[in-house]
Design a protein around this motif. Structure first.
Motif, PDB file in Angstrom:
ATOM      1  N   UNK A 265      40.542  50.926  14.936  1.00  0.00           N
ATOM      2  CA  UNK A 265      39.272  51.054  14.238  1.00  0.00           C
ATOM      3  C   UNK A 265      39.299  50.471  12.827  1.00  0.00           C
ATOM      4  N   UNK A 410      38.257  55.183  31.626  1.00  0.00           N
ATOM      5  CA  UNK A 410      37.376  54.818  30.510  1.00  0.00           C
ATOM      6  C   UNK A 410      36.023  55.514  30.712  1.00  0.00           C
TER       7      UNK A 410
ATOM      8  N   UNK B 331      28.028  51.491  18.709  1.00  0.00           N
ATOM      9  CA  UNK B 331      29.099  51.885  19.622  1.00  0.00           C
ATOM     10  C   UNK B 331      30.189  50.818  19.704  1.00  0.00           C
ATOM     11  N   UNK B 333      31.410  49.196  17.494  1.00  0.00           N
ATOM     12  CA  UNK B 333      32.366  49.302  16.389  1.00  0.00           C
ATOM     13  C   UNK B 333      33.105  50.631  16.362  1.00  0.00           C
ATOM     14  N   UNK B 334      32.657  51.587  17.171  1.00  0.00           N
ATOM     15  CA  UNK B 334      33.318  52.889  17.092  1.00  0.00           C
ATOM     16  C   UNK B 334      34.088  53.274  18.353  1.00  0.00           C
ATOM     17  N   UNK B 335      33.617  52.806  19.514  1.00  0.00           N
ATOM     18  CA  UNK B 335      34.378  53.138  20.729  1.00  0.00           C
ATOM     19  C   UNK B 335      35.235  51.935  21.105  1.00  0.00           C
ATOM     20  N   UNK B 336      36.550  52.080  21.068  1.00  0.00           N
ATOM     21  CA  UNK B 336      37.410  50.949  21.417  1.00  0.00           C
ATOM     22  C   UNK B 336      37.132  50.487  22.852  1.00  0.00           C
ATOM     23  N   UNK B 337      37.367  49.225  23.137  1.00  0.00           N
ATOM     24  CA  UNK B 337      37.038  48.684  24.465  1.00  0.00           C
ATOM     25  C   UNK B 337      37.990  49.207  25.543  1.00  0.00           C
ATOM     26  N   UNK B 338      37.630  48.917  26.785  1.00  0.00           N
ATOM     27  CA  UNK B 338      38.431  49.387  27.920  1.00  0.00           C
ATOM     28  C   UNK B 338      39.868  48.873  27.841  1.00  0.00           C
ATOM     29  N   UNK B 340      41.675  48.551  25.379  1.00  0.00           N
ATOM     30  CA  UNK B 340      42.471  49.406  24.492  1.00  0.00           C
ATOM     31  C   UNK B 340      43.020  50.593  25.274  1.00  0.00           C
TER      32      UNK B 340
END
Ligand SMILES: Cc1ncc(C[n+]2csc(CCOP(=O)(O)OP(=O)(O)O)c2C)c(N)n1
Ligand code: SF4
Ligand SMILES: [Mg+2]
Lengths: 613, 349
Positions: A265, A410, B331, B333-338, B340
């Motif tokens: 982040x 996910x 979202x 910018x706040x939820x990392x992608x799959x 990750x």
């Protein structure tokens, strides 16, 4: 599975020859804390996992930094059981102070591995004894005296590898991963493992029946502790503000969260899309969480019992003023400071009703590391949807121990940020009333500070307010507000994670439980089936307020045993408040609260006694 | 002539963002008539209006007490959070982190700050969180009917005759020592000084801590009180005369007078402190604390700007946040992608 007879050594006359025991026993490593045995235990655990054998590990540690006894138990279970067992069959006794007590606790036919000079054999003639000159072996492979304390632990990994037939290449792989960037450290440690292995090969003829044999039960699985999983859940919920105050056993949840935030982040420009604040205490931590939740951020804190107590007043503000925020409570034993490094489920009532007045809270109850992750992110959606603080209750056992798990999926839905009006919405609507139930779901619309519309602002207060957020002391306005809050809570029954029906067959009796009790209860049900030929229905509760299915489950059974890890039957009490009077009488309790995780045998014995089987 | 020319009724005076003062007003005060807190609300309205603050970009915070009610009586167009007793600092910290683009003004009482809230107060000061923190200081708990608070002076007397035998906490000295970067004291009855200080406060980046003596007419305005109107009129001792020139005002600032200490504020405005005490340097922390302690010994109530530091990084600077508010980051910018999560899963196998 290959089983056969094993001839025992002459001197072990007390142990009768018997069938080999494969992939079904526990190892207890007794050390002093601060001696650095974690790496060795972790390598051991992961090696068994690497052989495809279901395995779990538990750290029983003191509330102390260095010098007090600590035990690590590893359970290998071909049947996939992961609960604590009462006895561990194999002891690695490396703590001179507890050695006598430790060896005395071994079951007949058990195994003791210990420092040669200790001569523990004098205490037991009914266990297999393997004296090992740990210090001598360590000195031979580690020239640097100050590293020996750490390296010594790897020697028992080698000894166990030889005695239990752990594949050395798997151990090597595990070590390489653990010391990924440190070739020298790897070599030193693996050298110690090999030295232990070779010593055992030469000097310790096998005299016990315990063996490990490769299986295929862990492929694709992961090993993780509940705190790391919950932190991961928060990060995949897009948490932006984290405020906390250190406390065992919750600290590692925040540490895991922070590590992942730093990893995932930070923008390409090097800026953080999150803020982590170590607050001055838990009062401040929850205050920051609510301030941030009010401001529109996804905010969280994590704590344990003493912190929960301090958060009480704010929790009521969050409920009454309808502000989102997520609070993880990794339960430890109370009352008061209690036993800070021991597990418990005794915060259920205090979190469900945290604060004065008619306050009640949504509480999620994960029962596995996977659910720590899933509820970890679902809590944020629920909290913003319901505009209320949401508690996630785990415990020390789940939070701080390593568990095998299916991989985490996910999230399949986008974030639910709840009912928020923008300036454009206000342009269209002309105005709004913060607490008015315009949609019939008992949830008003909110605006965030900074919304550029002259009608966007409202006044947030913990004092009496009407639906336009104005101050009130009028009886009917207060009642209307309290009733709407009650309706909202009622609606939450359908929004929180539904209970899991483990079995709902035709038995007259049923089990209800939540959280880590599940591990032991599943095993106990199998014991009851095997030993007493009873197949008991079981529903696992996953949240408060209770879903209607829980009422139905109680209604369709004659007696329901509520199994939990606290003295005062808190889950049963909470159910009694919820159930109709004629159902309440059906509830019975099986309780366990000595600080150790509940085990299957305890449940089975109590059930058998109470049912008169 | 039979025709009438319509006389142009002059509209209300507008500020530099085009708003009349009425847009800065709040609900009708429910505090006692004559309560110092009401006068402070009036000055806040004036300052916000004159500075042309966009009401929607201001957050009003408070704890619990008569003083903490007062955000309801100014700036209705700003979001407001009346929290719990003594905990305004933590709530403010969270609110700021959610949206650090907004400005924030908090109103607390002396009980709310120096008694129940002193723990959170010291940590807020220490963090230099960007906000204006006002203590409406009457030396008593107004809302619970007049018990002493921790800012009550040694020897001051309640209406009931009870004498305070504990020393007062000097919130200004404390704030300076702990790291607040704009610290001053004023008096609700001193319109000019308070207004200038509030305007300067709005221009400052960092924690502004203003202790404003604000007499409680109902419980602490009698003979023997050291927080009464009369006492203040007698013992108020300004250390400097506070002047303020906003960046948008077209007034030349003379930086060279030895009499005046000029501070260039973050937004280009100018804080002008005319020295009334010999060579008082408001950037000297140790001297500021010493001066306050000496004044206490002499029974003087020093007012004015005691300390200012426009250089020190704020809490937000230290956190290295993105420019956008955290509250509304998308979202993506706040939820990392799959990928990750996939990576994490494979590292745990
Ligand atoms: C936890 C808690 N304890 C006590 C109170 C009761 N209480 C309300 S206001 C107040 C004192 C307020 O004093 P101060 O902050 O000086 O404000 P003032 O009324 O003097 O402006 C107290 C003790 C409360 N609201 N909450
Ligand atoms: S009681 Fe005192 S502080 Fe409260 S409103 Fe009245 S005058 Fe003001
Ligand atoms: Mg007061």
């Amino acid at each position: 599975m290959a089983t056969g007879d094993l001839a025992l050594g002459q001197e072990q006359g007390a142990i009768k020859a018997r069938a080999r025991i494969i992939n079904d026993f526990s190892i207890n490593v007794a050390t002093v804390n601060g001696s650095g045995s974690q790496s060795a235990n972790s390598v051991l655990l992961k090696s068994i996992f690497g052989m495809g054998i279901p395995v779990s590990g538990k750290n029983l540690f003191p509330s102390n930094i260095a010098g007090l006894p600590t035990w690590y138990t590893i359970r290998a279970s071909k049947d996939g059981y992961v609960a604590r067992t009462r006895d561990a069959e194999i002891l690695v006794a490396l703590n001179a102070e507890t050695a006598k007590q430790d060896i005395e606790a071994l079951p007949t036919g058990g195994v003791a591995i210990y420092e040669e000079s200790q001569n523990l054999k004098q205490y037991r003639d009914d266990v297999a004894c393997y004296p090992v000159p740990f210090d001598k072996i360590t000195a031979a492979v580690c020239s640097e005296a100050k590293l020996r304390k750490l390296v010594r632990n790897m020697v028992y990994v080698g000894v166990l590898a030889q005695l239990l037939s752990i594949d050395l290449t798997v151990v090597e792989g595990g070590l390489r991963k653990q010391f990924a960037k440190k070739q020298k450290v790897f070599e030193l440690n693996f050298g110690a493992v090999k030295a232990g292995f070779e010593y055992a090969q030469e000097k310790l003829p096998k005299q016990d029946p315990f063996m490990l044999e490769a299986m295929d039960e862990t492929a694709g699985k992961i090993i993780i502790d509940g705190n790391a999983a919950a932190g991961m859940g928060a990060v995949f919920a897009g948490v932006t503000v984290v405020a906390w105050y250190p406390i065992t056993p919750s600290t590692s949840l925040i540490e895991a969260t922070t590590d992942l935030l730093k990893k995932f982040r930070v923008t390409p420009e090097g800026k953080a899309t999150f803020a982590v604040v170590q607050a001055e205490d838990e009062l401040a931590a929850i205050g920051m969480v609510l301030g941030a939740g009010w401001g529109g951020a996804r905010s969280m804190t994590s704590t344990s019992g003493p912190g929960i107590s301090l958060m009480a007043e704010f929790a009521g503000l969050g409920y009454f003023a309808e502000i989102p925020g997520v609070i993880f409570d990794v339960q430890r034993t109370g009352p008061s400071t209690g036993m800070p490094t021991r597990t418990s489920q005794a915060d259920l009532l205090s979190t469900a009703f945290l604060s004065h007045g008619d306050t009640k809270h949504v509480v999620l109850l994960p029962g596995s590391v996977k659910e720590c992750f899933e509820f970890g992110y679902a809590a944020f959606d629920l909290s913003e949807r319901l505009q209320t603080p949401v508690f996630v209750l785990t415990d020390l056992d789940l939070g701080m121990n390593n568990w095998m798990s299916e991989q985490f999926d996910y999230p399949d839905k986008p974030l639910d940020r709840g009912k928020v009006l923008t300036a454009e919405d206000l342009q269209r609507l002309g105005s709004f009333a913060r607490y008015r139930d315009v949609d019939g779901d008992a949830i008003g619309w909110r605006t965030l500070p900074g919304t550029r519309h002259p009608k966007a602002a409202y006044f947030t207060r913990g004092s009496g307010h009407n639906d336009a957020a104005g101050y009130t002391e009028k009886p009917h306005e207060y009642v209307a507000l309290m009733e709407r809050l009650a309706r909202k809570f009622e609606n939450a029954r359908k929004l929180v994670p539904a209970p899991v029906v483990v079995k709902d067959g035709s038995s007259k009796v049923g089990f209800l439980a939540y959280g880590t009790t599940d591990f032991a209860l599943r095993e106990s049900r199998d014991q009851l089936k095997k030993e007493n030929d009873v197949d008991v229905d079981y529903m696992r509760i996953r949240a408060y307020p209770f879903a209607h299915e829980i009422h139905d489950f109680v209604a369709s059974h004659e007696r329901v045993y509520v199994v939990e890890q606290d003295r005062d039957a808190q889950l049963a009490s909470l159910l009694k408040l919820d159930l109709p009077a004629e159902q309440v009488v059906k509830l019975r309790s099986i309780l366990h609260y000595n600080g150790l995780p509940i085990d299957a045998r305890t449940i089975t014995e109590e059930f058998v006694t109470k049912e008169g089987l | 002539m039979a025709t009438t020319t319509p006389t142009a009724t002059p509209g209300p005076k507008l500020n530099h963002i085009g708003l009349p003062v009425i847009e800065y007003r709040g609900g009708k005060s429910t505090l006692c008539a004559g309560c110092g807190h009401n006068a402070i609300s009036e000055r806040i309205i004036d300052a916000m209006f004159e500075m042309g603050v966009e009401p929607e970009r201001m957050m009003k915070m408070s704890g619990i007490g008569c003083s903490s009610k007062s955000p309801a009586y100014f700036m209705s167009r700003s979001h407001s959070f009346n929290s719990v007793h003594g905990r305004m600092p933590s709530v403010s910290t969270g609110a700021h982190l959610a949206n650090h683009q907004l400005q924030m003004l908090g109103v607390s009482g002396d009980g709310d700050t120096a008694s129940i809230g002193v723990g959170q107060f010291v940590h807020l000061m220490r963090r230099n969180l960007p906000m204006i923190y006002i203590i409406e200081d009457n030396g008593v708990y107004g809302l619970t009917k007049g018990q002493f608070s921790a800012t009550a002076d040694l020897g001051s007397k309640l209406k009931t005759g009870i004498i305070n035998d504990l020393p007062a906490i000097d919130t200004c000295a404390l704030a300076i020592q702990l790291g607040a970067t704009f610290v001053g004291r004023s008096f609700s009855g001193d319109k000019k000084q308070l207004l200038a200080m509030l305007k300067a406060a709005i221009s400052h980046k960092g924690t502004v801590m203003l202790d404003v003596i604000s007499p409680c007419v109902t419980f602490n305005d009698h003979e023997g009180s050291t927080k009464s109107y009369k006492f203040m009129q007698e013992f108020d001792e300004p250390i400097n005369e506070v002047g303020f020139v906003a960046s948008f005002e077209d007034i030349a600032v003379d930086y060279n007078s030895g009499e005046i200490y000029d501070v260039e504020m973050h937004d280009g405005s100018s804080l002008r402190l005319r020295k009334l005490h010999e060579d008082y340097d408001p950037t000297d922390k140790a001297n500021a604390v010493r001066t306050l302690m000496e004044a206490e010994e002499k029974n003087e109530v020093l007012t004015g700007v005691f300390y200012i530091n426009t250089e020190k990084p704020t809490f937000t600077d230290l956190l290295n946040l993105v420019d956008e508010p955290l509250s509304t980051l998308p979202e993506s910018m706040t939820r990392p992608p799959k990928e990750a999560l996939d990576r994490l899963m494979s590292s745990l196998q």
